[in-house]
Write an enzyme that holds these catalytic residues in place. Sequence first.
Site, PDB file in Angstrom:
ATOM      1  N   TYR A  78      -0.358   8.543   1.934  1.00  0.00           N
ATOM      2  CA  TYR A  78      -0.418   8.078   3.330  1.00  0.00           C
ATOM      3  C   TYR A  78      -1.537   8.765   4.108  1.00  0.00           C
ATOM      4  CZ  TYR A  78       3.580   5.016   2.981  1.00  0.00           C
ATOM      5  OH  TYR A  78       4.388   3.959   2.638  1.00  0.00           O
ATOM      6  N   ARG A  81      -4.629   6.939   3.181  1.00  0.00           N
ATOM      7  CA  ARG A  81      -4.715   5.633   3.846  1.00  0.00           C
ATOM      8  C   ARG A  81      -5.064   5.810   5.317  1.00  0.00           C
ATOM      9  NH1 ARG A  81       0.687   2.518   2.619  1.00  0.00           N
ATOM     10  NH2 ARG A  81      -0.233   1.023   4.076  1.00  0.00           N
ATOM     11  N   VAL A 114       0.363  -1.297   9.552  1.00  0.00           N
ATOM     12  CA  VAL A 114       0.630   0.079   9.993  1.00  0.00           C
ATOM     13  C   VAL A 114      -0.658   0.740  10.491  1.00  0.00           C
ATOM     14  CG1 VAL A 114       2.660   0.344   8.519  1.00  0.00           C
ATOM     15  CG2 VAL A 114       0.406   0.934   7.596  1.00  0.00           C
ATOM     16  N   ASP A 115      -1.764  -0.058  10.529  1.00  0.00           N
ATOM     17  CA  ASP A 115      -3.006   0.505  11.064  1.00  0.00           C
ATOM     18  C   ASP A 115      -3.028   0.319  12.587  1.00  0.00           C
ATOM     19  OD1 ASP A 115      -4.512  -2.448   9.736  1.00  0.00           O
ATOM     20  OD2 ASP A 115      -4.321  -2.045  11.880  1.00  0.00           O
ATOM     21  N   HIS A 130       6.594  -2.807  10.866  1.00  0.00           N
ATOM     22  CA  HIS A 130       6.745  -1.911   9.719  1.00  0.00           C
ATOM     23  C   HIS A 130       6.279  -0.495  10.043  1.00  0.00           C
ATOM     24  CE1 HIS A 130       6.537  -5.806   7.137  1.00  0.00           C
ATOM     25  NE2 HIS A 130       7.725  -5.608   7.665  1.00  0.00           N
ATOM     26  N   CYS A 141      16.220  15.338   9.932  1.00  0.00           N
ATOM     27  CA  CYS A 141      16.897  15.289  11.243  1.00  0.00           C
ATOM     28  C   CYS A 141      16.374  14.164  12.116  1.00  0.00           C
ATOM     29  CB  CYS A 141      16.766  16.649  11.963  1.00  0.00           C
ATOM     30  SG  CYS A 141      15.108  16.958  12.611  1.00  0.00           S
ATOM     31  N   GLY A 216      -3.091 -13.875   8.227  1.00  0.00           N
ATOM     32  CA  GLY A 216      -3.284 -12.876   7.177  1.00  0.00           C
ATOM     33  C   GLY A 216      -2.016 -12.308   6.600  1.00  0.00           C
ATOM     34  N   THR A 217      -1.009 -13.173   6.394  1.00  0.00           N
ATOM     35  CA  THR A 217       0.194 -12.679   5.732  1.00  0.00           C
ATOM     36  C   THR A 217       0.592 -13.647   4.623  1.00  0.00           C
ATOM     37  OG1 THR A 217       2.488 -11.942   6.032  1.00  0.00           O
ATOM     38  CG2 THR A 217       1.746 -13.767   7.425  1.00  0.00           C
ATOM     39  N   ALA A 260      -9.629 -14.416   9.041  1.00  0.00           N
ATOM     40  CA  ALA A 260      -9.346 -14.038  10.427  1.00  0.00           C
ATOM     41  C   ALA A 260     -10.643 -13.801  11.203  1.00  0.00           C
ATOM     42  CB  ALA A 260      -8.474 -12.774  10.433  1.00  0.00           C
TER      43      ALA A 260
HETATM   44  C1  BV8 Z   1      14.787  -4.594   4.138  1.00  0.00           C
HETATM   45  C2  BV8 Z   1       5.004  -0.409   5.529  1.00  0.00           C
HETATM   46  C3  BV8 Z   1      16.938  -4.068   3.461  1.00  0.00           C
HETATM   47  C4  BV8 Z   1       4.844   0.617   4.459  1.00  0.00           C
HETATM   48  C5  BV8 Z   1       5.824  -2.452   4.442  1.00  0.00           C
HETATM   49  C6  BV8 Z   1      14.007  -7.191  -4.138  1.00  0.00           C
HETATM   50  C7  BV8 Z   1      13.960  -5.836  -4.389  1.00  0.00           C
HETATM   51  C8  BV8 Z   1      13.805  -4.905  -3.356  1.00  0.00           C
HETATM   52  C9  BV8 Z   1      13.706  -5.344  -2.024  1.00  0.00           C
HETATM   53  C10 BV8 Z   1      13.747  -6.707  -1.796  1.00  0.00           C
HETATM   54  C11 BV8 Z   1      13.895  -7.616  -2.831  1.00  0.00           C
HETATM   55  N1  BV8 Z   1      13.885  -8.864  -2.287  1.00  0.00           N
HETATM   56  C12 BV8 Z   1      13.744  -8.765  -0.952  1.00  0.00           C
HETATM   57  C13 BV8 Z   1      13.689  -7.465  -0.634  1.00  0.00           C
HETATM   58  C14 BV8 Z   1      13.547  -6.924   0.710  1.00  0.00           C
HETATM   59  C15 BV8 Z   1      12.109  -6.436   0.903  1.00  0.00           C
HETATM   60  C16 BV8 Z   1      11.113  -7.524   0.577  1.00  0.00           C
HETATM   61  O1  BV8 Z   1      10.994  -8.476   1.337  1.00  0.00           O
HETATM   62  N2  BV8 Z   1      10.412  -7.370  -0.560  1.00  0.00           N
HETATM   63  C17 BV8 Z   1       9.447  -8.378  -0.955  1.00  0.00           C
HETATM   64  C18 BV8 Z   1       8.236  -7.692  -1.608  1.00  0.00           C
HETATM   65  C19 BV8 Z   1      10.142  -9.330  -1.911  1.00  0.00           C
HETATM   66  N3  BV8 Z   1      12.031  -6.106   2.297  1.00  0.00           N
HETATM   67  C20 BV8 Z   1      12.346  -4.868   2.665  1.00  0.00           C
HETATM   68  O2  BV8 Z   1      12.633  -3.978   1.891  1.00  0.00           O
HETATM   69  C21 BV8 Z   1      12.406  -4.635   4.168  1.00  0.00           C
HETATM   70  N4  BV8 Z   1      13.649  -4.022   4.477  1.00  0.00           N
HETATM   71  O3  BV8 Z   1      14.887  -5.714   3.684  1.00  0.00           O
HETATM   72  O4  BV8 Z   1      15.844  -3.779   4.311  1.00  0.00           O
HETATM   73  C22 BV8 Z   1      18.120  -3.789   4.256  1.00  0.00           C
HETATM   74  C23 BV8 Z   1      18.871  -4.860   4.769  1.00  0.00           C
HETATM   75  C24 BV8 Z   1      19.997  -4.585   5.464  1.00  0.00           C
HETATM   76  C25 BV8 Z   1      20.377  -3.253   5.660  1.00  0.00           C
HETATM   77  C26 BV8 Z   1      19.604  -2.205   5.158  1.00  0.00           C
HETATM   78  C27 BV8 Z   1      18.446  -2.470   4.463  1.00  0.00           C
HETATM   79  C28 BV8 Z   1      11.294  -3.688   4.588  1.00  0.00           C
HETATM   80  C29 BV8 Z   1       9.973  -4.368   4.418  1.00  0.00           C
HETATM   81  C30 BV8 Z   1       8.872  -3.475   4.994  1.00  0.00           C
HETATM   82  C31 BV8 Z   1       8.194  -2.738   3.875  1.00  0.00           C
HETATM   83  N5  BV8 Z   1       7.037  -2.001   4.428  1.00  0.00           N
HETATM   84  N6  BV8 Z   1       4.808  -1.746   4.949  1.00  0.00           N
HETATM   85  C32 BV8 Z   1       3.412   0.766   4.040  1.00  0.00           C
HETATM   86  O5  BV8 Z   1       2.526   0.060   4.576  1.00  0.00           O
HETATM   87  O6  BV8 Z   1       3.171   1.634   3.178  1.00  0.00           O
HETATM   88  S1  BV8 Z   1       5.558  -4.020   3.868  1.00  0.00           S
HETATM   89  C33 BV8 Z   1       3.903  -4.318   3.546  1.00  0.00           C
HETATM   90  O7  BV8 Z   1       3.853  -5.698   3.163  1.00  0.00           O
HETATM   91  C34 BV8 Z   1       2.950  -4.233   4.733  1.00  0.00           C
HETATM   92  O8  BV8 Z   1       3.549  -3.901   5.951  1.00  0.00           O
HETATM   93  C35 BV8 Z   1       2.424  -5.645   4.820  1.00  0.00           C
HETATM   94  O9  BV8 Z   1       2.041  -5.997   6.074  1.00  0.00           O
HETATM   95  C36 BV8 Z   1       3.625  -6.352   4.381  1.00  0.00           C
HETATM   96  C37 BV8 Z   1       3.537  -7.808   4.166  1.00  0.00           C
HETATM   97  O10 BV8 Z   1       2.436  -8.046   3.351  1.00  0.00           O
HETATM   98  P1  BV8 Z   1       1.263  -8.927   4.046  1.00  0.00           P
HETATM   99  O11 BV8 Z   1       0.949  -8.319   5.360  1.00  0.00           O
HETATM  100  O12 BV8 Z   1       1.662 -10.344   4.009  1.00  0.00           O
HETATM  101  O13 BV8 Z   1       0.082  -8.605   3.101  1.00  0.00           O
HETATM  102  P2  BV8 Z   1      -0.179  -9.279   1.690  1.00  0.00           P
HETATM  103  O14 BV8 Z   1      -1.137  -8.396   0.970  1.00  0.00           O
HETATM  104  O15 BV8 Z   1       1.122  -9.657   1.046  1.00  0.00           O
HETATM  105  O16 BV8 Z   1      -0.904 -10.649   2.055  1.00  0.00           O
HETATM  106  C38 BV8 Z   1      -2.189 -10.606   2.639  1.00  0.00           C
HETATM  107  C39 BV8 Z   1      -2.490 -12.038   3.038  1.00  0.00           C
HETATM  108  O17 BV8 Z   1      -3.712 -12.031   3.754  1.00  0.00           O
HETATM  109  C40 BV8 Z   1      -2.681 -12.959   1.832  1.00  0.00           C
HETATM  110  O18 BV8 Z   1      -1.973 -14.164   2.072  1.00  0.00           O
HETATM  111  C41 BV8 Z   1      -4.192 -13.220   1.817  1.00  0.00           C
HETATM  112  O19 BV8 Z   1      -4.483 -14.530   1.388  1.00  0.00           O
HETATM  113  C42 BV8 Z   1      -4.530 -13.069   3.270  1.00  0.00           C
HETATM  114  N7  BV8 Z   1      -5.913 -12.666   3.525  1.00  0.00           N
HETATM  115  C43 BV8 Z   1      -6.743 -11.935   2.727  1.00  0.00           C
HETATM  116  N8  BV8 Z   1      -7.935 -11.771   3.352  1.00  0.00           N
HETATM  117  C44 BV8 Z   1      -7.829 -12.388   4.567  1.00  0.00           C
HETATM  118  C45 BV8 Z   1      -6.550 -12.953   4.684  1.00  0.00           C
HETATM  119  N9  BV8 Z   1      -6.142 -13.632   5.763  1.00  0.00           N
HETATM  120  C46 BV8 Z   1      -7.028 -13.756   6.778  1.00  0.00           C
HETATM  121  N10 BV8 Z   1      -8.273 -13.235   6.751  1.00  0.00           N
HETATM  122  C47 BV8 Z   1      -8.709 -12.550   5.655  1.00  0.00           C
HETATM  123  N11 BV8 Z   1      -9.959 -12.037   5.630  1.00  0.00           N
END
Ligand code: BV8
Length: 269
Positions: A78, A81, A114-115, A130, A141, A216-217, A260
Amino acid sequence: PSSGDLSETVPTADLDAVRALVAQARRPVVLTGAGMSAESGIPTFRDTQTGLWERYSPEQLATEDAFLADPDLVWSWYRWRTRMVRARRPNPGHDAVAHWQRAVPGLEVVTQNVDDLHERAGARVLAHLHGSLFEHRCAECGAPADVDPGAPADAEAAGSEADLEAMLREAPPTCPACGTGRIRPGVVWFGEMLPQEPWERTYEALERCDLALVVGTSGLVQPAASLPFVALGAGAAVVEVNPVETELSGAVTHALRGSAGAVLPALVA
Ligand code: BV8
């Protein structure tokens, strides 16, 4: 690329239609993901990851288990990053959102990122769903901790393997409040609940918005990925800005196939 290049991937009719929606929106919401910061040189989570992000994958390291198993590795990752983010700058996409918000004060920015690039472009951010690299708290704590983000890496070193190697094995500080806990990054790890207040503010904003731009998600991470459907359910137009098709593309009102940094300035000019 200037908006002139856009016409290769974004039909002019779509761009004009969305420009009209942008011009009349009074309560727009801009929901951003990692792609928003891609053109600032910050790697996304799921695009074809080269080397480093394969070796240190967020799915593995962005978890409490990883932090408990190897606090120094996760803490260093972290810090690395954060140094990278500080060495980078907002891109024209961030600038366009900030410009739009100055013109339409009812605009809300909600980010999964997170940026701090939206803030550094001058935008007011309603919620970091996030968390943030620039917030810290005690893993035991929960006391908030004030941690110096450290010097930014120099431009070319930022994000490099060498820079991470140089950072590795930096230990997290001990909590000054309880004296025993380790300080952790103020981000939401996989398996952790999203912060309640920011989530509620976001949900309300999407229920009352008259336009939502989803930028971008990949629409894979829950529960953030369900938010565009809240706007659709409330009768708002939802526009996706992404170079490729995503989980959300089939549901949105308009899908603008562009980056974007190219599309947003063309919408907001
Ligand atoms: C929760 C902070 C539970 C940390 C992040 C199976 C196993 C384990 C867990 C799960 C599972 N199934 C579902 C889950 C839940 C899980 C989840 O959804 N997992 C996914 C992977 C399946 N979710 C969680 O765990 C969440 N919590 O569910 O709690 C719970 C419920 C009840 C009670 C108690 C607990 C927590 C999720 C948050 C995790 N933390 N980040 C860190 O950064 O280190 S998530 C991380 O992914 C980032 O925050 C990021 O923003 C986020 C989403 O990803 P994207 O932003 O979409 O980025 P990605 O790379 O995926 O996509 C980029 C996109 O941009 C692409 O589409 C690309 O085409 C596009 N792009 C590229 N270039 C450009 C562009 N677009 C525009 N312009 C460009 N130039």
